[in-house]
Design a protein around this motif. Structure first.
Motif, PDB file in Angstrom:
ATOM      1  N   ALA A  67      -8.493  -1.656   6.292  1.00 24.18           N
ATOM      2  CA  ALA A  67      -8.306  -2.255   4.976  1.00 24.18           C
ATOM      3  C   ALA A  67      -8.225  -1.186   3.889  1.00 24.18           C
ATOM      4  CB  ALA A  67      -9.454  -3.223   4.688  1.00 24.18           C
ATOM      5  N   LEU A  68      -9.071  -0.172   3.953  1.00 26.67           N
ATOM      6  CA  LEU A  68      -9.041   0.900   2.969  1.00 26.67           C
ATOM      7  C   LEU A  68      -7.727   1.674   3.032  1.00 26.67           C
ATOM      8  CD1 LEU A  68     -12.681   2.234   3.380  1.00 26.67           C
ATOM      9  CD2 LEU A  68     -11.741   1.178   1.320  1.00 26.67           C
ATOM     10  N   LYS A  69      -7.270   1.965   4.221  1.00 25.08           N
ATOM     11  CA  LYS A  69      -6.020   2.717   4.373  1.00 25.08           C
ATOM     12  C   LYS A  69      -4.835   1.910   3.859  1.00 25.08           C
ATOM     13  CE  LYS A  69      -3.436   5.388   7.782  1.00 25.08           C
ATOM     14  NZ  LYS A  69      -3.436   5.895   9.168  1.00 25.08           N
ATOM     15  N   SER A  70      -4.795   0.620   4.167  1.00 29.84           N
ATOM     16  CA  SER A  70      -3.694  -0.222   3.719  1.00 29.84           C
ATOM     17  C   SER A  70      -3.664  -0.324   2.196  1.00 29.84           C
ATOM     18  CB  SER A  70      -3.818  -1.604   4.344  1.00 29.84           C
ATOM     19  OG  SER A  70      -2.821  -2.476   3.866  1.00 29.84           O
ATOM     20  N   ALA A  71      -4.832  -0.511   1.580  1.00 29.72           N
ATOM     21  CA  ALA A  71      -4.875  -0.616   0.126  1.00 29.72           C
ATOM     22  C   ALA A  71      -4.485   0.696  -0.540  1.00 29.72           C
ATOM     23  CB  ALA A  71      -6.275  -1.047  -0.315  1.00 29.72           C
ATOM     24  N   GLN A  72      -4.938   1.794  -0.008  1.00 24.81           N
ATOM     25  CA  GLN A  72      -4.582   3.094  -0.577  1.00 24.81           C
ATOM     26  C   GLN A  72      -3.088   3.353  -0.440  1.00 24.81           C
ATOM     27  OE1 GLN A  72      -5.794   5.270  -2.580  1.00 24.81           O
ATOM     28  NE2 GLN A  72      -6.456   7.168  -1.552  1.00 24.81           N
ATOM     29  N   ALA A  73      -2.510   3.042   0.721  1.00 23.05           N
ATOM     30  CA  ALA A  73      -1.080   3.244   0.926  1.00 23.05           C
ATOM     31  C   ALA A  73      -0.262   2.376  -0.022  1.00 23.05           C
ATOM     32  CB  ALA A  73      -0.710   2.936   2.374  1.00 23.05           C
ATOM     33  N   GLY A  74      -0.695   1.118  -0.232  1.00 23.04           N
ATOM     34  CA  GLY A  74       0.028   0.249  -1.151  1.00 23.04           C
ATOM     35  C   GLY A  74       0.006   0.760  -2.574  1.00 23.04           C
ATOM     36  N   ARG A  75      -1.140   1.265  -3.025  1.00 23.86           N
ATOM     37  CA  ARG A  75      -1.222   1.784  -4.391  1.00 23.86           C
ATOM     38  C   ARG A  75      -0.346   3.016  -4.560  1.00 23.86           C
ATOM     39  NH1 ARG A  75      -5.066   3.935  -6.446  1.00 23.86           N
ATOM     40  NH2 ARG A  75      -4.949   3.119  -8.564  1.00 23.86           N
ATOM     41  N   LEU A  76      -0.325   3.895  -3.578  1.00 23.67           N
ATOM     42  CA  LEU A  76       0.503   5.089  -3.677  1.00 23.67           C
ATOM     43  C   LEU A  76       1.986   4.732  -3.654  1.00 23.67           C
ATOM     44  CD1 LEU A  76      -1.433   7.587  -1.370  1.00 23.67           C
ATOM     45  CD2 LEU A  76      -1.257   7.653  -3.854  1.00 23.67           C
ATOM     46  N   LEU A 121      -8.270  -0.285  -6.657  1.00 23.56           N
ATOM     47  CA  LEU A 121      -8.355  -0.305  -5.201  1.00 23.56           C
ATOM     48  C   LEU A 121      -9.234  -1.452  -4.714  1.00 23.56           C
ATOM     49  CD1 LEU A 121      -7.586   1.351  -2.586  1.00 23.56           C
ATOM     50  CD2 LEU A 121      -9.908   2.227  -2.715  1.00 23.56           C
ATOM     51  N   LEU A 122     -10.381  -1.633  -5.360  1.00 24.53           N
ATOM     52  CA  LEU A 122     -11.263  -2.720  -4.935  1.00 24.53           C
ATOM     53  C   LEU A 122     -10.582  -4.078  -5.119  1.00 24.53           C
ATOM     54  CD1 LEU A 122     -14.710  -1.535  -6.371  1.00 24.53           C
ATOM     55  CD2 LEU A 122     -13.900  -1.394  -4.020  1.00 24.53           C
ATOM     56  N   GLY A 123      -9.758  -4.199  -6.150  1.00 23.72           N
ATOM     57  CA  GLY A 123      -9.071  -5.454  -6.373  1.00 23.72           C
ATOM     58  C   GLY A 123      -8.009  -5.761  -5.344  1.00 23.72           C
ATOM     59  N   SER A 124      -7.439  -4.731  -4.727  1.00 21.20           N
ATOM     60  CA  SER A 124      -6.380  -4.940  -3.739  1.00 21.20           C
ATOM     61  C   SER A 124      -6.881  -4.932  -2.304  1.00 21.20           C
ATOM     62  CB  SER A 124      -5.308  -3.859  -3.898  1.00 21.20           C
ATOM     63  OG  SER A 124      -5.854  -2.568  -3.660  1.00 21.20           O
ATOM     64  N   LEU A 125      -8.194  -4.698  -2.106  1.00 24.08           N
ATOM     65  CA  LEU A 125      -8.739  -4.618  -0.755  1.00 24.08           C
ATOM     66  C   LEU A 125      -8.831  -5.997  -0.112  1.00 24.08           C
ATOM     67  CD1 LEU A 125     -11.704  -2.057  -0.817  1.00 24.08           C
ATOM     68  CD2 LEU A 125      -9.721  -2.004   0.672  1.00 24.08           C
ATOM     69  N   ARG A 126      -8.455  -6.054   1.146  1.00 22.17           N
ATOM     70  CA  ARG A 126      -8.679  -7.252   1.953  1.00 22.17           C
ATOM     71  C   ARG A 126      -9.772  -6.928   2.965  1.00 22.17           C
ATOM     72  NH1 ARG A 126      -2.566  -9.599   3.182  1.00 22.17           N
ATOM     73  NH2 ARG A 126      -1.976  -9.936   0.980  1.00 22.17           N
ATOM     74  N   ASP A 132      -7.431   6.810  12.385  1.00 25.40           N
ATOM     75  CA  ASP A 132      -7.742   5.398  12.192  1.00 25.40           C
ATOM     76  C   ASP A 132      -9.216   5.189  11.869  1.00 25.40           C
ATOM     77  OD1 ASP A 132      -5.109   4.796  12.680  1.00 25.40           O
ATOM     78  OD2 ASP A 132      -5.424   4.206  14.776  1.00 25.40           O
ATOM     79  N   ARG A 133     -10.084   5.951  12.514  1.00 24.49           N
ATOM     80  CA  ARG A 133     -11.517   5.769  12.273  1.00 24.49           C
ATOM     81  C   ARG A 133     -11.909   6.156  10.863  1.00 24.49           C
ATOM     82  NH1 ARG A 133     -16.718   7.095  12.234  1.00 24.49           N
ATOM     83  NH2 ARG A 133     -18.111   6.163  13.791  1.00 24.49           N
ATOM     84  N   TYR A 134     -11.270   7.196  10.320  1.00 26.30           N
ATOM     85  CA  TYR A 134     -11.650   7.715   9.010  1.00 26.30           C
ATOM     86  C   TYR A 134     -10.678   7.317   7.903  1.00 26.30           C
ATOM     87  CZ  TYR A 134     -15.271  10.524  11.223  1.00 26.30           C
ATOM     88  OH  TYR A 134     -16.394  10.937  11.906  1.00 26.30           O
ATOM     89  N   ALA A 135      -9.799   6.342   8.152  1.00 23.69           N
ATOM     90  CA  ALA A 135      -8.856   5.847   7.146  1.00 23.69           C
ATOM     91  C   ALA A 135      -8.007   6.975   6.585  1.00 23.69           C
ATOM     92  CB  ALA A 135      -9.598   5.117   6.018  1.00 23.69           C
ATOM     93  N   GLY A 136      -7.619   7.920   7.446  1.00 24.08           N
ATOM     94  CA  GLY A 136      -6.858   9.068   7.007  1.00 24.08           C
ATOM     95  C   GLY A 136      -5.442   9.073   7.541  1.00 24.08           C
ATOM     96  N   ALA A 137      -4.728  10.121   7.211  1.00 25.26           N
ATOM     97  CA  ALA A 137      -3.349  10.296   7.652  1.00 25.26           C
ATOM     98  C   ALA A 137      -3.324  11.106   8.941  1.00 25.26           C
ATOM     99  CB  ALA A 137      -2.522  10.999   6.578  1.00 25.26           C
ATOM    100  N   LEU A 138      -2.438  10.717   9.848  1.00 27.02           N
ATOM    101  CA  LEU A 138      -2.326  11.414  11.133  1.00 27.02           C
ATOM    102  C   LEU A 138      -1.991  12.883  10.936  1.00 27.02           C
ATOM    103  CD1 LEU A 138      -2.163  11.438  14.233  1.00 27.02           C
ATOM    104  CD2 LEU A 138       0.192  10.617  14.034  1.00 27.02           C
TER     105      LEU A 138
END
Length: 706
Positions: free
Chosen positions: A679-688, A623-628, A139-145
């Motif tokens: 926010a970064l993790k959510s946007a990356q997951a949505g794009r993938l 990615l920047l466009g989809s970031l919240r 969670d801290r590094y916006a990565g996958a478990l």
């Protein structure tokens, strides 16, 4: 098939795999072939080994009755993941590894659950505490478990699992304060550890050879209180020194050494002894930060500014941050020590997260060598410096030091002459094949490209046609050759990346070393040390250039005898530079405070939390466009990255050769780092999941923001 397309297809083909959808009423699971299931808790929630953020969740599988006793939480299993078409028939996906996280009576997935394919091992290697830590790091590094678990749990070695671990030894007797009595707050810190409390301190160690014993006494104090202890050091040599000190203090059997030098099987066997509770103290390098120490009472980190503490594998966690998370989660004490101090450690002191543990100025002056400086102006007026690389002061320090013992010479660059230029027009010498920099690899000045490795005989300057070369940067091997000619009766030894010396005897010798490879001297220490080419360390285009230069100098100078015993250090650097002045005063804490104040004014880490987003211009823009982002976030850029030339060696995170990439920096004020990572993790997951082009590279707390 590209990585993003393959990932999207796997996301669509989960009909035969239990998804954690949480949408349907819970029911007893059904399997494909209606095989008999375990009577009690027939559902296994599995973490599959797929490091993709859009699949970063747990999946439900049915537990066959035959695997009921073995499929316990924490064990390794094999499962079928995804579904595919083969010869016109639908199959249950390919086999991949995973870990059982939980056993349940029912599942939220409305479809048919796939059964576990195999229990690979009955060893519960992923404990609930380790899983909780991995989740916090992800969670801290916006990565996958799954990526973090891969860093935390070493690969399985079946023979090591079959061997029983020795019984746990009784807690040792508490050691005395030893060298900690030299620090005003040292005995009080050990007393708090002995009472089972959780004090946190940033420790600035005194120069000299005593820090391994002092670190060992802190670990032994936690063990004597009936709790576990963990120490992470930057390299195998430092870990070996701490290991030897702890063995000398407590004897064998109370701790294990976890380093890559032990080999995969021996390292896994030692890791199992820790996981089974047979050993409660670990000394190791970076990967040991996840060691599953039972009842952890102390986490210790040595030299947190060393780049070796930063993992290059996704999601690129830093040992300091992981150990800080462990200290909070497990209620353990923390001791972040070193001869220098990073801005991040200074931040911990400033915020009150940790206290300061340092010696009085009188003790520092008594333990430190005499430090003298030679600036560019001094060298310009010195005939010896104009004729050779070393000014008169340096030659004098070498001659006097050799009369008493070994002399250390630190050179920032390895090799012979790693950078050359035309002697007439100063144009850098380049390879005709790949345009990489040419380097001289020996005394015969054989030119070879540093990128493609091809020889370059008969070189001529492309600008002026000249055939003569001058050295722009002189490496350790050339320095050793020059010193050997100047002192023909003295042995010259080199230590660098290709061959690192562990120790040198206490007799006259010249030891030429690159930063971080300095051998430990036997006896009282080096008689003198030369720190050459300070401009090469201070002139790097890096936010941490001054901090890193001071760290390298302090680590080398700390191996020199105290001033009262004749120890002298000569640094070739401009005396007005902040790092040089801090070395002269031996004041790493003051340097770190000033660095932190400058970064606070500019809004740089560690005061601000920052993330780097890099990739193709289209991917970064998407990615920047989809970031919240949080309202407090600030986006810097994007800016183009240098195009990597085809023959140039690539570092982790560099763009592919020939591709045009951009990078944007996103920073938030303190307290908003978790929002940024989410926010970064959510946007990356949505794009993938939507297969919106290639993925971008996300790095939270990047080491290099230059």
């Amino acid at each position: 098939m590209g990585g993003s397309e393959r990932a999207g297809r796997e996301g669509e083909q989960l009909a035969l795999v239990g998804q954690a959808a949480r949408t349907a009423p819970r029911a007893r699971p059904r399997t494909w072939r209606n095989a008999p299931l375990a009577e009690r808790l027939p559902v296994a929630r599995v973490l599959v080994d797929k490091g993709l953020v859009h699949l970063d969740r747990l999946f439900d599988y049915a537990v066959p009755a035959a695997m009921d006793a073995e499929a316990r939480p924490g064990v390794r299993v094999r499962v079928r993941f995804g579904a595919g078409q083969r010869d016109g028939r639908r199959e249950g996906g390919r086999l991949i590894n995973g870990f059982v996280v939980e056993r349940r009576a029912d599942s939220d997935f409305p479809g048919v659950l796939a059964p576990l394919a195999q229990v690979l091992s009955t060893e519960p290697v992923l404990s609930p505490g380790l899983l909780r830590l991995c989740r916090a790091v992800a969670d801290r590094y916006a990565g996958a478990l799954a990526d973090v678990v891969q860093l935390a749990v070493p690969p399985r070695m079946a023979r090591a699992e079959r061997q029983p671990s020795p019984p746990a030894p009784p807690p040792p007797a508490p050691p005395g304060p030893g060298g900690w009595s030299r620090y005003p707050s040292g005995p009080a810190y050990l007393a708090a550890l002995a009472r089972g409390e959780a004090p946190r301190a940033v420790w600035t160690a005194l120069p000299g050879p005593h820090w391994p014993d002092e670190l060992a006494r802190a670990l032994a104090t936690a063990l004597a209180a009936g709790r576990g202890a963990l120490a992470v050091l930057p390299d195998g040599r430092a870990a070996a020194r701490a290991d030897a000190a702890l063995t000398a203090l407590l004897g064998p059997g109370h701790h294990v050494l976890l380093t890559a030098d032990a080999g995969p099987e021996a390292r896994y066997r030692r890791w199992l002894a820790v996981s089974r509770g047979a050993v409660r103290c670990v000394v190791g390098t970076r990967a040991a930060m996840f060691a599953p120490v039972a009842r952890l009472g102390l986490v210790a980190l040595w030299d947190d500014g060393d780049a070796a503490h930063h993992d290059d594998r996704a999601p690129q966690p830093h040992a300091r941050e992981v150990l800080a998370l462990r200290a909070v989660q497990e209620g353990a004490a923390a001791l972040f020590g070193g001869l220098s101090r990073s801005a991040e450690s200074a931040r911990l002191v400033e915020t009150g997260w940790a206290g300061e543990l340092a010696a009085a100025r009188e003790a520092v002056r008594a333990a430190a060598p005499l430090v003298r400086t030679v600036g560019d102006g001094d060298q310009a007026r010195d005939p010896a410096a104009r004729a050779a690389r070393l000014p008169t002061l340096a030659w004098q320090a070498v001659r006097e030091g050799l009369a008493r013992g070994p002399v250390l010479v630190q050179v920032p660059r390895r090799g012979y002459v790693p950078r050359l230029a035309c002697a007439r027009c100063r144009t850098p010498a380049r390879c005709a094949h790949c345009h990489g920099p040419l380097a001289a690899v020996g005394a015969a000045e054989v030119l070879r490209c540093a990128w493609c490795g091809q020889d370059a005989p008969g070189w001529h300057c492309a600008e002026c046609g000249g055939a003569r070369l001058r050295a722009v940067v002189v490496g350790a091997r050339r320095t050793a050759e020059e010193l050997g000619r100047a002192f023909p009766a003295v042995q010259v030894r080199t230590s660098g990346r290709d061959h690192v010396l562990g120790a040198v005897p206490d007799r006259p010798a010249l030891v030429v070393s690159t930063p971080g490879a300095e051998p430990v001297p036997e006896g009282p220490g080096y008689a003198a040390a030369l720190l050459l080419d300070g401009w090469a360390l201070l002139g790097r285009p890096d936010l941490r250039a001054g901090e890193e230069a001071l760290r390298c100098w302090l680590n080398a100078a700390a191996l020199v005898r105290p001033q009262a015993e004749g120890g002298t250090v000569v640094v070739l650097g401009e005396p007005t530079e902040r790092a040089v002045q801090s070395l002269v005063r031996w004041d790493p804490a003051g340097h770190a405070r000033r660095e932190l104040a400058d970064r606070s004014f500019l809004g740089f880490p560690p005061v601000a939390r920052m993330a780097a987003v890099s990739g193709s211009p289209e991917a970064v823009a998407g990615l920047l466009g989809s970031l919240r982002l949080p309202a407090s976030a600030e986006v810097l850029g994007p800016v183009p990255l240098p195009v990597a030339e085809p023959g140039r060696p690539r570092r982790p995170g560099d763009p592919p050769a020939g591709e045009r990439w951009e990078r944007a920096l996103i920073r938030v004020p303190p307290g908003h780092g978790a929002e940024l990572a989410a926010a970064l993790k959510s946007a990356q997951a949505g794009r993938l999941a939507r297969r919106e082009g290639p993925p971008v590279r996300i790095r939270v707390d990047p080491q290099d923001i230059g």
